[in-house]
Enzyme design. Structure first.
Site, mmCIF file in Angstrom:
data_model
loop_
_atom_site.group_PDB
_atom_site.id
_atom_site.type_symbol
_atom_site.label_atom_id
_atom_site.label_comp_id
_atom_site.label_asym_id
_atom_site.label_seq_id
_atom_site.Cartn_x
_atom_site.Cartn_y
_atom_site.Cartn_z
ATOM 1 N N ASP A 134 -20.824 13.391 -5.610
ATOM 2 C CA ASP A 134 -22.095 12.866 -5.106
ATOM 3 C C ASP A 134 -23.033 12.505 -6.240
ATOM 4 O OD1 ASP A 134 -22.093 12.639 -2.283
ATOM 5 O OD2 ASP A 134 -21.823 14.800 -2.177
ATOM 6 N N GLU A 141 -26.237 17.658 -7.196
ATOM 7 C CA GLU A 141 -25.558 16.447 -6.719
ATOM 8 C C GLU A 141 -26.516 15.268 -6.642
ATOM 9 O OE1 GLU A 141 -22.405 17.491 -3.593
ATOM 10 O OE2 GLU A 141 -24.160 18.617 -2.970
ATOM 11 N N HIS A 173 0.828 -1.204 0.000
ATOM 12 C CA HIS A 173 0.000 0.000 0.000
ATOM 13 C C HIS A 173 0.860 1.250 0.000
ATOM 14 C CE1 HIS A 173 -3.862 -2.213 1.389
ATOM 15 N NE2 HIS A 173 -3.773 -2.107 0.085
ATOM 16 N N CYS A 203 -17.848 21.390 -9.865
ATOM 17 C CA CYS A 203 -16.875 21.525 -8.780
ATOM 18 C C CYS A 203 -16.487 20.163 -8.203
ATOM 19 C CB CYS A 203 -17.389 22.445 -7.688
ATOM 20 S SG CYS A 203 -18.893 21.855 -6.919
HETATM 21 C C1 PEP Z 1 -19.252 16.720 -4.932
HETATM 22 O O1 PEP Z 1 -20.079 15.963 -4.377
HETATM 23 O O2 PEP Z 1 -18.829 16.563 -6.104
HETATM 24 C C2 PEP Z 1 -18.732 17.885 -4.189
HETATM 25 C C3 PEP Z 1 -17.979 18.794 -4.760
HETATM 26 O O3 PEP Z 1 -19.033 17.923 -2.851
HETATM 27 P P1 PEP Z 1 -18.193 17.089 -1.752
HETATM 28 O O4 PEP Z 1 -17.661 18.109 -0.800
HETATM 29 O O5 PEP Z 1 -19.265 16.233 -1.161
HETATM 30 O O6 PEP Z 1 -17.134 16.310 -2.466
HETATM 31 MG MG MG Z 2 -20.960 16.606 -2.461
#
Ligand code: PEP
Ligand code: MG
Length: 839
Positions: A724, A700, A463, A771
């Site tokens: 998400d 999301e 690992h 994002c």
């Molecule tokens: C995502 O879900 O892509 C996101 C940017 O939020 P998280 O902080 O949950 O990664």
């Molecule tokens: Mg998220």
């Protein structure tokens, strides 16, 4: 005739309602790992002695104590669940260790309201720690009055009797299954099997011929050293035996997360580790563990020796210490996981957390404690025994896992010994030489200082090697032991790709190596030099490239890397790792600092608190949920706790005069949620007198993506959280050991969600950002651009490369390609179509 067994009546220490121990929502208690007894849901705040005896232990957090009776029975009373985390806040002891007390006497007063608010639960456990001294437990039930009602009666075992637990269920054995896994049940399939086995109450054994292992224990399963084609079966004893056999046998036949013939994840996707051959006496050879070249100075790194005393206090005290250390180790690993941007690599640390709950490992330590050893000594014996056993196996993959056990083991040991595990702190330009490094060491390296490393132990499948590849650090494992005698500070050339370390390079050799390093760095430098230029495609489309940040320091770094703004400020980092919520002023100062670091003209998108479910906060008493990912998360938490939400909004609005402020709500699934959040914001804007901000939602959840066209008129922008969105679209937990690899943001279904979102937004003249992690993935950028995304919010180090890539793309070509890609069937097909864009 036998004399009747001696009995002992144990009084309710608090008034309240008795509940069976098995119902306590904490496996440590429910599975009777601490002892057997009863739990109580209290209505009073004065803990009275349940028996007469001596206070043999009072926990330093004052939430638990043990009384030893004249018969030698250890009665442990534990107020609440996870109350150790309160570190004594709200508890006032009326006795001290060593005091002789009588039943009914006041022991501890506590602030019921405060503990109820801050701890996971008020359920108070009354347990007999030395169960071997008890023949029979007779718990009472219903309402009880503190110091008056009997909560539990125990019949004591005769001194000579041995208590054997004979179950009333017969053992059942399933059909033998031929293992399809090419490397047998190594760490990850073993973890999948153990996780499934733990869902059942029955005792479950994995049987191969005359060998067997506890199927709930990863280390025990690995210890069987199974191979492809081995005939294994599940033997089960207990109430749900048949069901367990059916489920586990099917899981074994399906490969426990590995398709038949599939290479076991990263562990063998790398070229077969070949030991390099030194071309001269000036070279030391090992196995290429992570490619790349580095010229740097030797730092000899040796592991700290952690001393623990052999003898412990009473078994119950040592047991509590062990539990607390296991709990804290879990928290530490959770923090470390946050440092790894790649969720697949974070799986390695998830497996470490799994080891902390491994029943065989923990039972072995408890056995040692029962023999009078200290928790530290017993734990060290337990993990060393397991690691040594794995090291002796005829299977390279399993041998490598011994290092993981030692890593987790040392983390818990350091906590038990009260020593800080030294962080690897080295001068810039270092090449580390060690006998062994742990995955934790590697994950916590300061990449700006550690240029590379060599270990005499381990191999390409360890690992440590996988993490080194993920961090881009050149590394050699299994290097000649002579490396351990290299002089501190001497200059060497490490060729991670070839597995060779040049001990005393000539000036020419240094110059050549440095030239190669420089060429690799030039590309990065060119990208960095052009980072402040706008990312405009060859046919004139401007894609805004902005940064994902946590604080002002990240923002500053983002700006120097060419960020045109902040596309995601993860405000939850302000709320983490503390005992109380941050105040309005504290938050306002942090948001203003970010705004100032960014400057007035760049957009700043602040996401409101995104916690809940899987990301709990100690001061937010969220209920325990069966499906935390589908429970109180994101905006739902803010709507459930409006005071926390309003405080945050007021703090964010204080930054409005300093920034082009955007407020974004996370995890919005329905219009009702959006409207409720906006209504609260409108009230706070009006009350504050500050200018308002643009309002957006994160996309999301599939419901929001497919309804984008309906959401769009009610917002100013969307930002797609692909992390998400991927897991909710595919219904695959991105942290699941079996499914994480398939939870791919480039799956056509996720791309179709993105396409719907962009269409819906553009119809109403609103912009769309991405994002989630996909925006930082070079391979994904052309398709995101082609789908019409207007903004990419990426991790700070990735900004220059993503901008350079956008500048090489034609928007028209990307649009055409995206249209084709939307019609593909699998993520693999999409990746193969985009392969040319990978870095
Ligand atoms: C995502 O879900 O892509 C996101 C940017 O939020 P998280 O902080 O949950 O990664
Ligand atoms: Mg998220």
């Amino acid at each position: 005739m036998q004399a009747p067994a001696a009995r002992l009546e144990i009084l309710a220490p608090l008034s309240g309602v008795l509940i069976p121990l098995e119902s306590v929502p904490d496996p440590v208690f429910a599975q009777k790992m601490v002892g057997d007894g009863i739990s109580l849901d209290p209505t009073s705040g004065e803990l009275l002695a349940p028996v007469s005896g001596v206070v043999t232990q009072l926990h330093q957090a004052h939430h638990a104590l043990t009384i030893t009776t004249a018969e030698g029975i250890e009665v442990l009373v534990h107020i609440g669940i996870d109350t150790v985390l309160l570190k004594g806040e709200g508890f006032k002891p009326a006795v001290k260790q060593g005091d002789r007390i009588t039943a009914g006497q006041l022991l501890i007063s506590f602030d019921v309201d405060l503990v109820a608010r801050k701890a996971r639960s008020l359920l108070t456990q009354v347990l007999i720690a030395n169960v071997e001294k008890v023949m029979r437990f007779v718990p009472a039930n219903g309402l009880v009055e503190a110091g008056k009602s009997v909560a539990l009666t125990i019949e004591l075992a005769a001194e000579t009797s041995t208590t054997t637990q004979t179950g009333t269920h017969a053992a059942l054995t399933g059909e033998a299954v031929s293992l399809p896994n090419p490397s047998g049940l190594h760490a990850r399939p073993a973890a999948v099997l153990a996780a499934e086995a733990k869902k059942y109450k029955s005792d479950l054994r994995l049987v191969r011929g005359s060998d067997e292992a506890n199927a709930k224990s990863v280390v025990a399963i690995m210890g069987l050293a199974t191979r492809e084609g081995d005939a294994v079966a599940i033997r089960a004893t207990g109430p749900d035996a048949a069901e367990a056999i059916r489920s586990l046998s099917a899981l074994l036949a399906s490969g426990c997360g590995e398709a038949a013939g599939e290479a076991p994840g990263e562990e063998t996707t790398e070229p077969a580790p070949v030991r390099a051959k030194p071309a001269s006496a000036n070279e030391l050879a090992g196995v290429s563990a992570s490619p790349g070249l580095a010229v740097g100075k030797i730092v000899q790194y040796r592991q700290q020796i952690i001393a623990v005393s052999e003898r412990g206090e009473s078994a119950s005290v040592e047991r509590l210490k062990l539990d607390a250390a296991l709990h804290e180790a879990r928290n530490q690993i959770e923090t470390l996981k946050g440092r790894l941007s790649d969720p697949a690599k974070a799986q390695i640390l998830v497996a470490h957390q799994e080891l902390l709950e491994d029943p065989d490992l923990v039972d072995l330590a408890i056995e040692g404690i029962g023999d009078g050893k200290s928790a530290g000594f017993a734990w060290r014996e337990a993990f060393t025994r397991y690691a040594t056993r794995l090291e002796g196996l005829d299977n390279a993959l399993l041998r490598e896992r011994a290092n993981d056990i030692r890593d987790v083991g040392r983390r818990v040991l350091a906590l038990l010994a009260g020593v800080e595990q030294a962080q690897i702190d080295v001068p810039a330009g270092s090449i580390l030489i060690a006998e062994e490094l742990t995955p934790s060491d590697t994950a916590s390296f300061d990449r700006s200082k550690v240029l590379g490393f060599c270990t005499t132990g381990g191999g390409a499948t360890s690992h440590v090697a996988i993490l080194a590849r993920s961090l881009g650090i050149p590394a050699i494992c299994g290097i000649d032991e002579a490396a351990l005698t290299l002089t501190e500070g001497s200059l060497v050339v490490l060729d991670g790709s070839k597995g060779l370390l040049l001990k005393k390079p000539s000036e020419t050799e240094i110059a050549e190596a440095q030239a190669r390093v420089a060429r690799q760095a030039t590309k990065r430098a060119e990208e960095m030099a052009a980072a402040s230029e706008a990312a405009i495609t060859t046919d004139g489309h401007h894609i805004e490239v902005v940064a994902n940040v946590r604080n002002a320091a990240d923002t500053q770094e983002g700006v120097t890397h060419g960020a045109e703004g902040v596309g995601l400020l993860r405000s939850e980092f302000l709320f983490d790792d503390r005992d109380t919520a941050p105040s309005e002023e504290e938050q306002a100062a942090a948001y203003k600092a970010v705004a100032q670091a960014l400057g007035h003209d760049r957009p700043l998108v602040i996401r409101t608190l995104d916690v809940g479910g899987d990301k709990p906060l100690p001061y937010l008493p969220l209920p325990r949920e069966d499906n935390p990912f589908l429970g109180l998360r994101g905006i739902r938490v803010s709507l459930e706790y409006p005071e926390i939400f309003r405080t945050q909004l007021r703090a964010i609005l204080q930054a409005a005069p300093l920034a082009r402020l955007h407020i974004m709500f996370p995890m919005v699934a329905t219009l009702d949620e959006l409207r409720a959040a906006k209504a609260i914001l409108a009230e706070e804007v009006q009350a504050s007198g500050h200018p308002s901000a643009k309002v957006g939602v994160m996309i999301e959840v599939p419901s929001a993506a497919v309804m984008a066209e309906v959401f769009a008129p009610e917002v100013d922008f969307f930002s797609i959280g692909t992390n998400d969105l991927t897991q909710y679209t595919l219904a695959m937990d991105r942290g699941h050991p079996k499914l994480a690899k398939q939870a791919d943001g480039l799956h056509p279904s996720v791309l179709r969600m993105i396409s719907l979102t962009v269409e819906g937004a553009h119809k109403h003249g609103k912009w769309v950002g991405v994002c989630g992690g996909l925006a930082s993935d070079a391979m994904a950028v052309p398709v995101l651009v082609g789908l019409g995304v207007d903004e990419l919010s990426v991790s700070v180090p990735a900004i220059p490369a993503i901008k350079a890539l956008v500048k090489r793309l034609s928007h028209a070509e990307c649009t055409q390609m995206a249209n084709e890609i939307l019609h593909l069937g699998t993520a693999a097909e999409v990746r193969s179509r985009l392969a040319a864009y990978a870095d």
